[in-house]
Design a protein around this motif. Structure first.
Motif, PDB file in Angstrom:
ATOM      1  N   ALA A   1       3.705   0.714   6.020  1.00  0.00           N
ATOM      2  CA  ALA A   1       4.192   1.969   6.624  1.00  0.00           C
ATOM      3  C   ALA A   1       3.289   3.151   6.277  1.00  0.00           C
ATOM      4  O   ALA A   1       3.741   4.185   5.797  1.00  0.00           O
ATOM      5  N   CYS A   2       1.974   2.968   6.496  1.00  0.00           N
ATOM      6  CA  CYS A   2       0.971   4.008   6.223  1.00  0.00           C
ATOM      7  C   CYS A   2      -0.007   4.057   7.387  1.00  0.00           C
ATOM      8  O   CYS A   2      -0.095   3.129   8.176  1.00  0.00           O
ATOM      9  N   GLY A   3      -0.790   5.137   7.428  1.00  0.00           N
ATOM     10  CA  GLY A   3      -1.992   5.160   8.244  1.00  0.00           C
ATOM     11  C   GLY A   3      -3.195   5.006   7.331  1.00  0.00           C
ATOM     12  O   GLY A   3      -3.044   4.871   6.108  1.00  0.00           O
ATOM     13  N   ALA A   4      -4.398   5.019   7.910  1.00  0.00           N
ATOM     14  CA  ALA A   4      -5.609   4.960   7.087  1.00  0.00           C
ATOM     15  C   ALA A   4      -6.690   5.807   7.727  1.00  0.00           C
ATOM     16  O   ALA A   4      -6.760   5.921   8.952  1.00  0.00           O
ATOM     17  N   GLU A   5      -7.515   6.433   6.872  1.00  0.00           N
ATOM     18  CA  GLU A   5      -8.694   7.167   7.327  1.00  0.00           C
ATOM     19  C   GLU A   5      -9.913   6.577   6.645  1.00  0.00           C
ATOM     20  O   GLU A   5      -9.922   6.435   5.413  1.00  0.00           O
TER      21      GLU A   5
ATOM     22  N   GLY B   1       0.813  -1.220   0.000  1.00  0.00           N
ATOM     23  CA  GLY B   1       0.000   0.000   0.000  1.00  0.00           C
ATOM     24  C   GLY B   1       0.843   1.265   0.000  1.00  0.00           C
ATOM     25  O   GLY B   1       1.979   1.274   0.484  1.00  0.00           O
ATOM     26  N   THR B   2       0.288   2.348  -0.565  1.00  0.00           N
ATOM     27  CA  THR B   2       0.960   3.653  -0.632  1.00  0.00           C
ATOM     28  C   THR B   2      -0.038   4.714  -0.186  1.00  0.00           C
ATOM     29  O   THR B   2      -1.218   4.614  -0.543  1.00  0.00           O
ATOM     30  N   PRO B   3       0.414   5.754   0.553  1.00  0.00           N
ATOM     31  CA  PRO B   3      -0.510   6.842   0.896  1.00  0.00           C
ATOM     32  C   PRO B   3      -1.192   7.363  -0.370  1.00  0.00           C
ATOM     33  O   PRO B   3      -0.550   7.509  -1.408  1.00  0.00           O
ATOM     34  N   GLY B   4      -2.491   7.599  -0.272  1.00  0.00           N
ATOM     35  CA  GLY B   4      -3.265   8.016  -1.444  1.00  0.00           C
ATOM     36  C   GLY B   4      -4.075   6.885  -2.036  1.00  0.00           C
ATOM     37  O   GLY B   4      -5.086   7.132  -2.710  1.00  0.00           O
ATOM     38  N   ASP B   5      -3.654   5.633  -1.818  1.00  0.00           N
ATOM     39  CA  ASP B   5      -4.456   4.502  -2.316  1.00  0.00           C
ATOM     40  C   ASP B   5      -5.830   4.509  -1.652  1.00  0.00           C
ATOM     41  O   ASP B   5      -5.961   4.866  -0.479  1.00  0.00           O
TER      42      ASP B   5
ATOM     43  N   LEU C   1      -5.531   5.317   2.309  1.00  0.00           N
ATOM     44  CA  LEU C   1      -4.286   5.269   3.071  1.00  0.00           C
ATOM     45  C   LEU C   1      -3.721   6.683   3.141  1.00  0.00           C
ATOM     46  O   LEU C   1      -3.840   7.451   2.187  1.00  0.00           O
ATOM     47  N   VAL C   2      -3.113   6.993   4.283  1.00  0.00           N
ATOM     48  CA  VAL C   2      -2.519   8.324   4.472  1.00  0.00           C
ATOM     49  C   VAL C   2      -1.120   8.137   5.062  1.00  0.00           C
ATOM     50  O   VAL C   2      -0.751   7.029   5.476  1.00  0.00           O
ATOM     51  N   GLY C   3      -0.357   9.230   5.111  1.00  0.00           N
ATOM     52  CA  GLY C   3       0.943   9.165   5.776  1.00  0.00           C
ATOM     53  C   GLY C   3       0.751   8.935   7.270  1.00  0.00           C
ATOM     54  O   GLY C   3      -0.359   9.044   7.786  1.00  0.00           O
TER      55      GLY C   3
ATOM     56  N   ALA D   1      -6.028   0.022  -3.369  1.00  0.00           N
ATOM     57  CA  ALA D   1      -5.751   0.116  -4.809  1.00  0.00           C
ATOM     58  C   ALA D   1      -5.594   1.581  -5.178  1.00  0.00           C
ATOM     59  O   ALA D   1      -6.252   2.443  -4.588  1.00  0.00           O
ATOM     60  N   PRO D   2      -4.751   1.877  -6.166  1.00  0.00           N
ATOM     61  CA  PRO D   2      -4.637   3.255  -6.618  1.00  0.00           C
ATOM     62  C   PRO D   2      -5.965   3.736  -7.216  1.00  0.00           C
ATOM     63  O   PRO D   2      -6.732   2.946  -7.767  1.00  0.00           O
ATOM     64  N   ALA D   3      -6.222   5.040  -7.101  1.00  0.00           N
ATOM     65  CA  ALA D   3      -7.498   5.614  -7.555  1.00  0.00           C
ATOM     66  C   ALA D   3      -7.765   5.317  -9.030  1.00  0.00           C
ATOM     67  O   ALA D   3      -8.916   5.198  -9.443  1.00  0.00           O
TER      68      ALA D   3
END
Ligand code: ADP
Ligand code: MG
Length: 316
Positions: A223-227, A144-148, A289-291, A264-266
């Motif tokens: 290594a991400c957070g999530a909202e 996962g990557t922030p922004g997914d 996912l967020v930083g 998943a990416p947008a």
């Protein structure tokens, strides 16, 4: 009936894909060229994972289903499994029903029983599964990557609601309780979804301990957070009559749903919506996912904090 008659009657089925199945000291297996094997094990213990009076046919289904769910979460196609049983006694009616539930799902999922172990002891069912996935294409928790976007399949909370009602902590109308018990006793492993997510999802897992706890594992590994947006999280409709706090607890932290949570990416939103149509399975985009770290849930801008994030066998 002795141990060997029992195995022969209920668990020895002809090998198809395996080079050698039940009956020798070990099975012989060979994955297709270019494939990797995903291997996982899950154990069900009476009193801890299931009620002592559970229908044995449903238990046979569930023992395999929870394992197949792990293969789905890896994007793997089921190949082989083993079944290890500790039984307090030989109860033929119980064994016949258990085997029926197990083999029916095994046939449906096209997985082959190639061995196991049978012993006397407190009722415990340990299944191991192996599935094939094209080399390098398994769905990991770490991609996962922030922004997914964060997605979830199906609906959540029904299994936990059934447990809460059984434990006297909540009550549901009969019809709603039947629907919830169906989800608790006969979960559906999301195999077709997992397979289709290869190349689309950046990270995935199955929800066995609760959405927040399990998504937290993706967060840690990636290594991400999530909202998450509470309004977007698909609660099972049978939970409608529960008090809001109980419903939130079941949906956010209830285990045993065996839906897939994935990121998943947008740019894949359109393909995922089309996939949902093809599979006839709701896929809900519930957040991002967020930083940073940690999973936060918001309801109309207000932070929600359930009492417990998920199930932990060794929690104090
Ligand atoms: P061993 O003594 O070599 O461990 P067992 O006598 O336990 O072998 O089992 C004999 C055969 O039956 C083995 O091939 C084993 O994998 C298989 N087997 C035992 N229990 C089960 C079971 N519950 N389901 C499927 N296969 C089983
Ligand atoms: Mg042997």
């Amino acid at each position: 009936m002795n141990e060997f008659e029992l195995i022969a009657r209920y668990f020895n089925r002809p090998a198809r894909r395996a080079i050698l199945g039940v009956g020798d000291d070990a099975a012989l297996l060979a994955p297709e060229p270019g494939m990797q094997l995903a291997v996982s094990a899950d154990m069900l213990v009476e009193g801890r994972h299931f009620f002592p009076d559970v229908d044995p046919e449903a238990l046979g289904h569930k023992a395999l289903a929870v394992n197949l769910s792990d293969l789905a979460a890896m994007g793997a196609d089921p190949s082989w499994c083993t079944l290890s049983l500790a039984l307090p006694c030989v109860d033929e009616a119980w064994l016949a029903a258990f085997a029926r539930g197990f083999h029916a799902l095994a046939d449906e999922a096209d997985i082959e029983l190639v061995g196991g172990d049978t012993t006397r002891g407190p009722l415990t069912i340990a299944v191991q599964v192996a599935g094939a996935v094209p080399a390098g294409q398994a769905l990991l928790r770490s991609g996962g990557t922030p922004g997914d976007d964060v997605w979830v399949s199906g609906t959540l909370g029904a299994a936990a609601a059934a447990v809460a009602v059984r434990n006297g902590d909540a009550s549901l109308p009969d019809e709603a309780m039947r629907a919830c018990l169906g989800r608790l006793d006969r979960p559906t492993p999301r195999l077709a979804l997992g397979r289709a997510l290869r190349g689309l999802a950046s990270a995935a897992l199955d929800i066995s301990d609760g959405l927040l706890a399990d998504l937290g594992h993706i967060g840690e590994r990636s290594a991400c957070g999530a909202e998450l947006d509470w309004e977007e999280i698909p609660a099972h409709p049978a939970l409608a009559s529960l008090p809001e706090a109980v419903r939130q607890q079941a949906v956010l932290a209830g285990g045993d749903d065996y839906e897939l949570c994935f990121t998943a990416p947008a740019l894949h939103r359109g393909r995922l919506q089309a996939l949902s149509q093809t599979l006839g399975l709701p896929l809900s985009r519930i957040g991002r996912l967020v930083g940073g770290q940690g999973v936060r849930v918001f309801n109309a801008g207000q932070r929600l904090t359930p009492a417990r994030a998920g199930f932990d066998h060794f929690a104090a």
